[in-house]
Design a protein around this motif. Structure first.
Motif, PDB file in Angstrom:
ATOM      1  N   VAL A 233      35.170  47.837  53.426  1.00  9.17           N
ATOM      2  CA  VAL A 233      35.235  46.412  53.094  1.00  9.17           C
ATOM      3  C   VAL A 233      34.936  45.613  54.349  1.00  9.17           C
ATOM      4  O   VAL A 233      35.590  45.798  55.380  1.00  9.17           O
ATOM      5  CB  VAL A 233      36.631  46.037  52.551  1.00  9.17           C
ATOM      6  CG1 VAL A 233      36.677  44.551  52.200  1.00  9.17           C
ATOM      7  CG2 VAL A 233      36.973  46.879  51.332  1.00  9.17           C
ATOM      8  N   VAL A 257      32.464  40.937  46.506  1.00 11.44           N
ATOM      9  CA  VAL A 257      33.627  40.717  45.641  1.00 11.44           C
ATOM     10  C   VAL A 257      34.617  39.831  46.379  1.00 11.44           C
ATOM     11  O   VAL A 257      35.081  40.186  47.460  1.00 11.44           O
ATOM     12  CB  VAL A 257      34.306  42.051  45.280  1.00 11.44           C
ATOM     13  CG1 VAL A 257      35.520  41.795  44.395  1.00 11.44           C
ATOM     14  CG2 VAL A 257      33.332  42.982  44.590  1.00 11.44           C
ATOM     15  N   ASP A 258      34.932  38.695  45.788  1.00 10.46           N
ATOM     16  CA  ASP A 258      35.894  37.769  46.399  1.00 10.46           C
ATOM     17  C   ASP A 258      35.534  37.447  47.847  1.00 10.46           C
ATOM     18  O   ASP A 258      36.391  37.396  48.724  1.00 10.46           O
ATOM     19  CB  ASP A 258      37.310  38.367  46.361  1.00 10.46           C
ATOM     20  CG  ASP A 258      38.034  37.977  45.086  1.00 10.46           C
ATOM     21  OD1 ASP A 258      37.382  37.382  44.214  1.00 10.46           O
ATOM     22  OD2 ASP A 258      39.230  38.273  44.973  1.00 10.46           O
ATOM     23  N   ARG A 262      31.548  45.105  49.856  1.00 10.28           N
ATOM     24  CA  ARG A 262      32.134  46.430  49.644  1.00 10.28           C
ATOM     25  C   ARG A 262      31.012  47.455  49.515  1.00 10.28           C
ATOM     26  O   ARG A 262      30.061  47.271  48.776  1.00 10.28           O
ATOM     27  CB  ARG A 262      32.997  46.446  48.390  1.00 10.28           C
ATOM     28  CG  ARG A 262      34.083  45.401  48.374  1.00 10.28           C
ATOM     29  CD  ARG A 262      34.833  45.462  47.060  1.00 10.28           C
ATOM     30  NE  ARG A 262      35.586  46.701  46.979  1.00 10.28           N
ATOM     31  CZ  ARG A 262      36.872  46.781  47.300  1.00 10.28           C
ATOM     32  NH1 ARG A 262      37.529  45.729  47.694  1.00 10.28           N
ATOM     33  NH2 ARG A 262      37.477  47.925  47.206  1.00 10.28           N
ATOM     34  N   GLU A 294      42.027  50.687  42.263  1.00  7.55           N
ATOM     35  CA  GLU A 294      41.452  49.342  42.243  1.00  7.55           C
ATOM     36  C   GLU A 294      39.964  49.398  42.606  1.00  7.55           C
ATOM     37  O   GLU A 294      39.152  48.672  42.039  1.00  7.55           O
ATOM     38  CB  GLU A 294      42.187  48.416  43.198  1.00  7.55           C
ATOM     39  CG  GLU A 294      41.448  47.074  43.303  1.00  7.55           C
ATOM     40  CD  GLU A 294      42.342  45.914  43.653  1.00  7.55           C
ATOM     41  OE1 GLU A 294      43.195  46.106  44.525  1.00  7.55           O
ATOM     42  OE2 GLU A 294      42.159  44.830  43.060  1.00  7.55           O
ATOM     43  N   ASP A 295      39.605  50.283  43.557  1.00  6.67           N
ATOM     44  CA  ASP A 295      38.191  50.422  43.905  1.00  6.67           C
ATOM     45  C   ASP A 295      37.387  50.887  42.698  1.00  6.67           C
ATOM     46  O   ASP A 295      36.260  50.457  42.485  1.00  6.67           O
ATOM     47  CB  ASP A 295      38.024  51.417  45.066  1.00  6.67           C
ATOM     48  CG  ASP A 295      38.664  50.892  46.340  1.00  6.67           C
ATOM     49  OD1 ASP A 295      38.433  49.720  46.673  1.00  6.67           O
ATOM     50  OD2 ASP A 295      39.414  51.652  46.979  1.00  6.67           O
ATOM     51  N   ILE A 298      36.914  47.868  40.534  1.00  6.47           N
ATOM     52  CA  ILE A 298      35.919  46.938  41.079  1.00  6.47           C
ATOM     53  C   ILE A 298      34.519  47.468  40.818  1.00  6.47           C
ATOM     54  O   ILE A 298      33.605  46.728  40.443  1.00  6.47           O
ATOM     55  CB  ILE A 298      36.156  46.739  42.587  1.00  6.47           C
ATOM     56  CG1 ILE A 298      37.435  45.955  42.803  1.00  6.47           C
ATOM     57  CG2 ILE A 298      34.978  46.025  43.234  1.00  6.47           C
ATOM     58  CD1 ILE A 298      37.883  45.887  44.225  1.00  6.47           C
ATOM     59  N   ARG A 303      34.807  43.016  39.819  1.00  4.28           N
ATOM     60  CA  ARG A 303      35.805  42.042  40.269  1.00  4.28           C
ATOM     61  C   ARG A 303      37.105  42.762  40.576  1.00  4.28           C
ATOM     62  O   ARG A 303      37.299  43.902  40.162  1.00  4.28           O
ATOM     63  CB  ARG A 303      36.051  40.982  39.215  1.00  4.28           C
ATOM     64  CG  ARG A 303      36.372  41.533  37.845  1.00  4.28           C
ATOM     65  CD  ARG A 303      37.043  40.514  36.973  1.00  4.28           C
ATOM     66  NE  ARG A 303      38.410  40.299  37.453  1.00  4.28           N
ATOM     67  CZ  ARG A 303      39.293  39.569  36.786  1.00  4.28           C
ATOM     68  NH1 ARG A 303      38.961  38.963  35.688  1.00  4.28           N
ATOM     69  NH2 ARG A 303      40.524  39.444  37.238  1.00  4.28           N
ATOM     70  N   ARG A 304      37.963  42.093  41.343  1.00  3.11           N
ATOM     71  CA  ARG A 304      39.244  42.686  41.657  1.00  3.11           C
ATOM     72  C   ARG A 304      40.198  42.539  40.471  1.00  3.11           C
ATOM     73  O   ARG A 304      39.981  41.724  39.591  1.00  3.11           O
ATOM     74  CB  ARG A 304      39.857  42.011  42.879  1.00  3.11           C
ATOM     75  CG  ARG A 304      39.074  42.183  44.149  1.00  3.11           C
ATOM     76  CD  ARG A 304      39.679  41.315  45.226  1.00  3.11           C
ATOM     77  NE  ARG A 304      41.062  41.703  45.483  1.00  3.11           N
ATOM     78  CZ  ARG A 304      41.433  42.514  46.465  1.00  3.11           C
ATOM     79  NH1 ARG A 304      40.535  43.014  47.277  1.00  3.11           N
ATOM     80  NH2 ARG A 304      42.691  42.816  46.643  1.00  3.11           N
ATOM     81  N   LEU A 305      41.262  43.367  40.467  1.00  2.00           N
ATOM     82  CA  LEU A 305      42.268  43.230  39.417  1.00  2.00           C
ATOM     83  C   LEU A 305      42.958  41.878  39.536  1.00  2.00           C
ATOM     84  O   LEU A 305      43.264  41.224  38.565  1.00  2.00           O
ATOM     85  CB  LEU A 305      43.323  44.325  39.557  1.00  2.00           C
ATOM     86  CG  LEU A 305      42.958  45.670  38.961  1.00  2.00           C
ATOM     87  CD1 LEU A 305      43.981  46.700  39.374  1.00  2.00           C
ATOM     88  CD2 LEU A 305      42.918  45.562  37.454  1.00  2.00           C
ATOM     89  N   TRP A 306      43.232  41.504  40.773  1.00  2.00           N
ATOM     90  CA  TRP A 306      43.882  40.222  41.037  1.00  2.00           C
ATOM     91  C   TRP A 306      42.867  39.333  41.675  1.00  2.00           C
ATOM     92  O   TRP A 306      42.649  39.369  42.869  1.00  2.00           O
ATOM     93  CB  TRP A 306      45.056  40.405  41.994  1.00  2.00           C
ATOM     94  CG  TRP A 306      46.177  41.074  41.363  1.00  2.00           C
ATOM     95  CD1 TRP A 306      46.479  42.396  41.406  1.00  2.00           C
ATOM     96  CD2 TRP A 306      47.170  40.454  40.568  1.00  2.00           C
ATOM     97  NE1 TRP A 306      47.602  42.631  40.680  1.00  2.00           N
ATOM     98  CE2 TRP A 306      48.053  41.466  40.160  1.00  2.00           C
ATOM     99  CE3 TRP A 306      47.404  39.145  40.147  1.00  2.00           C
ATOM    100  CZ2 TRP A 306      49.144  41.206  39.352  1.00  2.00           C
ATOM    101  CZ3 TRP A 306      48.505  38.894  39.349  1.00  2.00           C
ATOM    102  CH2 TRP A 306      49.350  39.921  38.960  1.00  2.00           C
ATOM    103  N   SER A 307      42.205  38.531  40.895  1.00  2.00           N
ATOM    104  CA  SER A 307      41.171  37.698  41.463  1.00  2.00           C
ATOM    105  C   SER A 307      41.553  36.250  41.290  1.00  2.00           C
ATOM    106  O   SER A 307      42.134  35.853  40.285  1.00  2.00           O
ATOM    107  CB  SER A 307      39.848  37.979  40.761  1.00  2.00           C
ATOM    108  OG  SER A 307      38.916  36.998  41.130  1.00  2.00           O
TER     109      SER A 307
END
Lengths: 310, 266
Positions: A233, A257-258, A262, A294-295, A298, A303-307
């Motif tokens: 990252v 991503v965000d 990555r 989580e990777d 993504i 997208r992330r789980l917590w975006s």
């Protein structure tokens, strides 16, 4: 020889125009701990509502213990234990009274119910709390009481919506250890939803639910194996520009991503060094590590789980 | 350990839901104050205030407003208790308790019956407490008239609780319920002969009172309180038809509430 405990085929569910589930298919075997991981709004709660018999399935087929959920919900309910995200305890009743009330709803009563309730409380270390009003208990103890209540009627399948919400990490560990013991001793099948990576890692199998679809399903290690090597990252001053440069130089597709880039590469530490040396001053910070669930998410969902955008 | 007999499967949930209402009530004293204290205050203040200037028409000589208002206040107590019981159903749903009941192998009819009997019992207990004040209203009770009044109170509160349940099962917030309460439940009480008699009113209001089911509940209550002296009850519908209509109202409200509950999504 074992029929699956839960079979879901092509399940769709819509609230008016908004489609919450868009063709979900999966099975859960006896004695399995199965976790659904996904961001909020991905369809987890709707799936939970259908499986817990709160909402009848409209399109698609759901079979639990071989019974069609749409046609014979009561045959399923007797063998089902449902743990809601919101506490379902009556705060004005004692721990014991809550358990007895639950037992009555499942057709149990008298001495048999009393001793079963006491047995469950002992098993969860709540024996000396039986006479306490639930409103006087801490959050962790209430959660345990919630589980105790559901176990009174000896469910063969536990369905839990975000069960470790409100638990501190220590209590969460204890909770998941208890679930594994339950599976081992009583052969209980467990299906839970979660947005916590650590909780999902503890499951035998994990399904990713995103935008009403199951985008991946498998054992946590196998899922992580689909990510090539390490996950790197990179935070850059100008991520878009660096993305292009990296493509030209290394031929790799970095995903934005965000605001972070990555990349999946074997030997992450070497790649980090190469990037930093190739583009001096462009990199703010860089990190690499073994892929987590989580990777995997993504990679599948972009997208992330917590975006923050979600 | 598992009892599959169908009557156990139907009655056990009814009993346990009823029992829970009792335990909760005993542990929330403020509900008693709300459902009993407020009508008592109304009776003393409104009844006392009006009796100086207002004498309901159609009553025999010597019957003051305080006495006329007394059965009406009993109806108000029953209504308030029914409303409180119903609000607690809305809260159950919001807090998650009801969800756990809905995923249990229990029919919705059982659930509604348990809730309705819980509300009815609480209303009845408070109504009976208020019955002790009958001498203060100038009404002398006999054993028979007391039993009759209790019987009517059971029928009326069962009907009112089910009416409330019918609304509560469609609601997801107590705020919405307050609006409905002020628009429907309170007017039902105001236009039942509890507050003022029908005689002398504009024709359309008389008709509203005629189709209001609570009118017959209040009339039956008056009829029972003055069992030995029907004339003292004033110009109200006669006792027997009132009783039948009140019982019918309870039955219809229950069937309707169970129907709403069965159709309601969780």
């Amino acid at each position: 020889m074992d029929n699956p405990v839960v079979e879901v085929e092509g399940l769709c569910y819509a609230y008016g125009d908004r489609e919450a589930l868009a063709g979900v298919t999966f099975t859960v075997s006896r004695g399995e701990i199965f976790g659904f991981l996904g961001p909020n709004g991905g369809g987890k709660t709707t799936l939970f509502k259908v499986l817990s018999t709160l909402r009848p399935p409209t399109v698609g087929r759901v079979r639990v213990f071989g019974h069609d959920l749409a046609r014979a919900p009561d045959a399923v309910r007797m063998r089902l234990g449902v743990v809601f995200q919101d506490p379902s305890l009556d705060l004005k009743l004692t721990v014991m009274e809550n358990l007895l009330h639950h037992g009555h709803l499942y057709g149990l009563w008298g001495q048999a119910l009393q001793s079963r309730a006491r047995e469950v409380l002992e098993g969860l270390g709540l024996g000396d709390r039986a006479r306490d009003l639930v409103e006087t208990l801490s959050g962790g103890l209430r959660r345990r009481t919630e589980l105790a209540k559901v176990l009174v009627h000896r469910p063969e399948l536990l369905i839990m919506d975000e069960p470790s919400t409100g638990l501190d990490p220590g209590a969460r560990q204890e909770f998941s250890a208890y679930l594994r013991r339950l599976r081992q001793q009583d052969g209980v099948t467990i299906l839970l939803t979660t947005h916590l990576i650590e909780e999902a890692e503890q499951c035998d199998r994990v399904g990713f639910l995103h935008e009403g679809r199951v985008v991946a399903i498998g054992e946590p290690d196998a899922l992580k194996g689909t990510v090539g090597g390490d996950v790197i990252v990179i935070d850059a001053h100008n991520p878009k520009e660096l993305q292009g440069k990296m493509r030209d130089r290394f031929g790799c597709d970095a995903v934005l991503v965000d605001g972070s880039l990555r990349v999946e590469r074997p030997c992450g530490h070497e790649f980090v060094r190469e990037v930093v040396e190739a583009f001096p001053g462009a990199v703010k910070s860089a990190a690499f590590g073994r892929p987590t669930l989580e990777d995997v998410f993504i990679r599948l969902a972009g997208r992330r789980l917590w975006s923050n955008e979600a | 350990m598992k009892h599959s007999e169908s009557y156990v499967r139907f009655l056990l949930p009814v009993v346990t839901l009823w029992w829970r209402e009792m335990v909760r009530f005993c542990r929330q004293r403020s509900r008693l104050v709300g459902a009993f204290g407020q009508p008592l205050l109304f009776w003393i203040l409104l009844g006392g205030g009006f009796s100086a200037s207002f004498r309901p028409p159609g009553l025999p000589e010597g019957t003051g407003y305080l006495e006329y208002f007394y059965p009406g206040i009993i109806a108000l107590i029953l209504l308030f208790t029914a409303i409180f019981a119903t609000i607690s159903i809305v809260e159950d749903r919001r807090e998650g308790f009801l969800q756990a009941v809905l995923v249990a192998p229990v029919g919705r009819t059982s659930i509604v019956l348990g809730q309705a009997l819980g509300g009815t019992t609480l209303a009845l207990l408070q109504g009976m407490l208020f019955l002790l004040l009958a001498p203060a209203a100038g009404i002398s009770l006999t054993v028979l008239s007391t039993l009759g009044a209790i019987g009517v109170m059971i029928l009326v509160s069962f009907g009112l609780t089910n009416l409330g349940l019918m609304i509560a099962w469609r609601m997801d917030s107590t705020q919405g319920f307050h609006a409905i309460m002020n628009l429907i439940l309170i007017p039902i009480w105001l236009l039942s002969g509890a507050f003022f008699p029908a005689s002398g009113l504009p024709v359309w209001l008389q008709w509203v009172m005629k189709i209001n089911p609570l009118t017959y509940g209040v009339a039956a209550l008056r009829g029972c309180l003055y069992l030995g002296n029907p004339a003292a009850a004033g110009q109200v519908p006669p006792l027997l038809p009132s009783l039948v209509l009140t019982a019918l109202f309870g039955l219809v409200a229950f069937v309707a509430a169970a129907g709403v509950a069965r159709r309601s999504a969780a």
